[in-house]
Design a protein around this motif. Structure first.
Motif, PDB file in Angstrom:
ATOM      1  N   PHE A 181       0.833  -1.200   0.000  1.00 33.10           N
ATOM      2  CA  PHE A 181       0.000   0.000   0.000  1.00 33.10           C
ATOM      3  C   PHE A 181       0.872   1.255   0.000  1.00 33.10           C
ATOM      4  O   PHE A 181       0.592   2.224  -0.725  1.00 33.10           O
ATOM      5  N   SER A 182       1.938   1.266   0.793  1.00 30.45           N
ATOM      6  CA  SER A 182       2.850   2.412   0.824  1.00 30.45           C
ATOM      7  C   SER A 182       3.476   2.640  -0.550  1.00 30.45           C
ATOM      8  O   SER A 182       3.629   3.787  -0.991  1.00 30.45           O
ATOM      9  N   SER A 183       3.830   1.555  -1.224  1.00 28.60           N
ATOM     10  CA  SER A 183       4.423   1.672  -2.557  1.00 28.60           C
ATOM     11  C   SER A 183       3.429   2.278  -3.540  1.00 28.60           C
ATOM     12  O   SER A 183       3.780   3.156  -4.347  1.00 28.60           O
ATOM     13  N   TRP A 184       2.188   1.832  -3.475  1.00 29.40           N
ATOM     14  CA  TRP A 184       1.138   2.377  -4.354  1.00 29.40           C
ATOM     15  C   TRP A 184       0.932   3.859  -4.083  1.00 29.40           C
ATOM     16  O   TRP A 184       0.817   4.674  -5.005  1.00 29.40           O
ATOM     17  N   MET A 185       0.921   4.233  -2.810  1.00 31.56           N
ATOM     18  CA  MET A 185       0.711   5.637  -2.453  1.00 31.56           C
ATOM     19  C   MET A 185       1.891   6.504  -2.879  1.00 31.56           C
ATOM     20  O   MET A 185       1.705   7.663  -3.280  1.00 31.56           O
ATOM     21  N   MET A 186       3.103   5.993  -2.808  1.00 30.37           N
ATOM     22  CA  MET A 186       4.258   6.770  -3.263  1.00 30.37           C
ATOM     23  C   MET A 186       4.191   7.015  -4.763  1.00 30.37           C
ATOM     24  O   MET A 186       4.570   8.088  -5.253  1.00 30.37           O
ATOM     25  N   LEU A 209      -2.141   4.888 -13.734  1.00 38.48           N
ATOM     26  CA  LEU A 209      -1.158   4.122 -12.957  1.00 38.48           C
ATOM     27  C   LEU A 209      -1.585   2.665 -12.808  1.00 38.48           C
ATOM     28  O   LEU A 209      -0.745   1.767 -12.783  1.00 38.48           O
ATOM     29  N   ARG A 210      -2.896   2.431 -12.686  1.00 41.60           N
ATOM     30  CA  ARG A 210      -3.379   1.039 -12.607  1.00 41.60           C
ATOM     31  C   ARG A 210      -3.125   0.295 -13.913  1.00 41.60           C
ATOM     32  O   ARG A 210      -2.904  -0.919 -13.902  1.00 41.60           O
ATOM     33  N   GLN A 211      -3.180   1.014 -15.031  1.00 37.58           N
ATOM     34  CA  GLN A 211      -2.946   0.379 -16.327  1.00 37.58           C
ATOM     35  C   GLN A 211      -1.501  -0.100 -16.474  1.00 37.58           C
ATOM     36  O   GLN A 211      -1.222  -0.985 -17.277  1.00 37.58           O
ATOM     37  N   SER A 216       4.322   1.110 -11.894  1.00 37.81           N
ATOM     38  CA  SER A 216       3.938   2.016 -10.803  1.00 37.81           C
ATOM     39  C   SER A 216       4.379   1.469  -9.460  1.00 37.81           C
ATOM     40  O   SER A 216       4.936   2.198  -8.625  1.00 37.81           O
ATOM     41  N   MET A 217       4.134   0.178  -9.228  1.00 34.85           N
ATOM     42  CA  MET A 217       4.465  -0.417  -7.938  1.00 34.85           C
ATOM     43  C   MET A 217       5.974  -0.512  -7.719  1.00 34.85           C
ATOM     44  O   MET A 217       6.460  -0.287  -6.607  1.00 34.85           O
ATOM     45  N   SER A 218       6.729  -0.824  -8.762  1.00 35.11           N
ATOM     46  CA  SER A 218       8.179  -0.907  -8.582  1.00 35.11           C
ATOM     47  C   SER A 218       8.768   0.481  -8.350  1.00 35.11           C
ATOM     48  O   SER A 218       9.729   0.638  -7.583  1.00 35.11           O
ATOM     49  N   PHE A 219       8.174   1.497  -8.970  1.00 34.10           N
ATOM     50  CA  PHE A 219       8.611   2.868  -8.705  1.00 34.10           C
ATOM     51  C   PHE A 219       8.309   3.239  -7.251  1.00 34.10           C
ATOM     52  O   PHE A 219       9.173   3.738  -6.522  1.00 34.10           O
ATOM     53  N   GLY A 220       7.069   2.983  -6.823  1.00 36.31           N
ATOM     54  CA  GLY A 220       6.676   3.304  -5.451  1.00 36.31           C
ATOM     55  C   GLY A 220       7.468   2.520  -4.419  1.00 36.31           C
ATOM     56  O   GLY A 220       7.793   3.049  -3.349  1.00 36.31           O
ATOM     57  N   ALA A 221       7.792   1.264  -4.728  1.00 36.91           N
ATOM     58  CA  ALA A 221       8.584   0.448  -3.802  1.00 36.91           C
ATOM     59  C   ALA A 221       9.978   1.041  -3.626  1.00 36.91           C
ATOM     60  O   ALA A 221      10.516   1.077  -2.515  1.00 36.91           O
ATOM     61  N   ALA A 222      10.573   1.526  -4.732  1.00 44.29           N
ATOM     62  CA  ALA A 222      11.891   2.150  -4.647  1.00 44.29           C
ATOM     63  C   ALA A 222      11.836   3.401  -3.771  1.00 44.29           C
ATOM     64  O   ALA A 222      12.707   3.622  -2.921  1.00 44.29           O
ATOM     65  N   VAL A 223      10.805   4.229  -3.962  1.00 47.45           N
ATOM     66  CA  VAL A 223      10.654   5.444  -3.144  1.00 47.45           C
ATOM     67  C   VAL A 223      10.500   5.078  -1.669  1.00 47.45           C
ATOM     68  O   VAL A 223      11.132   5.681  -0.790  1.00 47.45           O
ATOM     69  N   THR A 224       9.665   4.074  -1.389  1.00 44.56           N
ATOM     70  CA  THR A 224       9.427   3.655  -0.006  1.00 44.56           C
ATOM     71  C   THR A 224      10.707   3.166   0.654  1.00 44.56           C
ATOM     72  O   THR A 224      11.020   3.542   1.792  1.00 44.56           O
ATOM     73  N   GLY A 243      12.108  11.341 -11.326  1.00 41.43           N
ATOM     74  CA  GLY A 243      11.873  10.018 -11.897  1.00 41.43           C
ATOM     75  C   GLY A 243      10.440   9.846 -12.366  1.00 41.43           C
ATOM     76  O   GLY A 243      10.187   9.264 -13.437  1.00 41.43           O
ATOM     77  N   ALA A 244       9.485  10.342 -11.584  1.00 39.43           N
ATOM     78  CA  ALA A 244       8.070  10.231 -11.957  1.00 39.43           C
ATOM     79  C   ALA A 244       7.779  11.029 -13.218  1.00 39.43           C
ATOM     80  O   ALA A 244       6.974  10.616 -14.066  1.00 39.43           O
ATOM     81  N   THR A 245       8.433  12.177 -13.368  1.00 38.77           N
ATOM     82  CA  THR A 245       8.212  12.996 -14.568  1.00 38.77           C
ATOM     83  C   THR A 245       8.799  12.317 -15.798  1.00 38.77           C
ATOM     84  O   THR A 245       8.212  12.360 -16.886  1.00 38.77           O
ATOM     85  N   ALA A 246       9.955  11.670 -15.624  1.00 36.66           N
ATOM     86  CA  ALA A 246      10.528  10.902 -16.737  1.00 36.66           C
ATOM     87  C   ALA A 246       9.572   9.781 -17.149  1.00 36.66           C
ATOM     88  O   ALA A 246       9.377   9.515 -18.344  1.00 36.66           O
ATOM     89  N   MET A 247       8.939   9.149 -16.153  1.00 39.74           N
ATOM     90  CA  MET A 247       7.963   8.093 -16.439  1.00 39.74           C
ATOM     91  C   MET A 247       6.747   8.674 -17.152  1.00 39.74           C
ATOM     92  O   MET A 247       6.201   8.066 -18.084  1.00 39.74           O
TER      93      MET A 247
END
Length: 264
Positions: A181-186, A209-211, A216-224, A243-247
């Motif tokens: 959940f933390s990864s998704w929120m990040m 992001l769901r698509q 999305s989750m691997s990005f959020g996991a890295a941030v977390t 990183g999010a803007t590059a994505m």
């Protein structure tokens, strides 16, 4: 309004680039000369507030340990040398999480500007988001967007935390669910800045992001994970925005383009 297809956007994305790769790309982007000013301002705000809060919290911790020392028998006084560093590390980790939330509110206007400049750097096309006066006028909407994220976060976070109180589940599944959940929120928190610069509605952003949930989750996991590292957590916010803007540029921009692009 129907959601646009993301297929064309995915087709033009860099081959098999993961969310973790995008996050790591942020470390390179924050060093680019044209972005340093927009990284420096929120970083200084973060460091100043964090240092002040840490100083106050450390004083309270010293008071607490003085009281604990007075309660302990002499033969257990050695526990202070063991508990003190553990308490300081625990305090740093907790403060890192709290400050990441607080700073997202305080630095929201700067974060949007940073995302704008990163997109301009990556695409070579400036965004027209107005001048300083327009930014000030837009503050209620920007903070309202942060409120939307908070409303989305709180009930789900409370539900996840409640699972920790359930026997067996609290010791097994709850920590895993909390991390996911933390990864998704990040991912939501930081990807929202470039989406919001194009006035993409919050629900549409979550749909996008769901698509691409794996990315999305691997990005959020890295941030977390990087947010849990003391000192490093100071720069996680600008790194994640870059990183999010590059994505956004590689995976979503073509599908969700808004006419805020300034004419050539």
């Amino acid at each position: 309004m129907p959601h646009p297809s993301l297929s064309s956007s995915r087709a033009t994305a860099t081959a098999a680039k993961s969310g973790f790769n995008y996050f790591m790309e942020g470390f390179n982007l924050i060093r680019r000369p044209g972005l340093r000013t927009f990284v420096f301002i929120p970083l200084m705000i973060n460091l100043t507030l964090f240092s002040a809060a840490f100083y106050v919290a450390l004083g309270q911790l010293e008071t607490l340990f003085a009281w604990v020392s007075g309660m302990l028998p002499e033969y257990l006084s050695w526990l202070n040398f063991l508990l003190w560093p553990l308490a300081v590390v625990a305090m740093l980790v907790v403060m890192a999480f709290v400050f990441s939330s607080v700073m997202n509110w305080l630095a929201a206007p700067f974060n949007g500007l940073l995302a704008e400049k990163v997109e301009q750097l990556l695409t070579g096309k400036p965004l027209y988001t107005g001048n300083t006066t327009d930014l000030l006028k837009d503050l209620p909407r920007i903070l309202g967007r942060e409120w939307l994220k908070l409303k989305y976060y709180l009930p789900r976070a409370l539900l996840c935390l409640a699972l920790f109180l359930v026997p067996l589940v609290g010791q097994t599944a709850a920590p895993v669910l909390w991390f996911l959940f933390s990864s998704w929120m990040m991912a939501i928190q930081y990807c929202d800045y470039p989406f919001d610069n194009h006035k993409v509605p919050f629900d549409d952003m979550r749909f996008a992001l769901r698509q691409t949930k794996g990315t999305s989750m691997s990005f959020g996991a890295a941030v977390t994970l990087f947010s849990m590292i003391p000192i490093v957590n100071f720069i996680v916010m600008p790194v994640a925005i870059c990183g999010a803007t590059a994505m956004w540029v590689e995976r979503y921009r073509e599908a969700y383009r808004h006419p805020t692009i300034a004419p050539d």
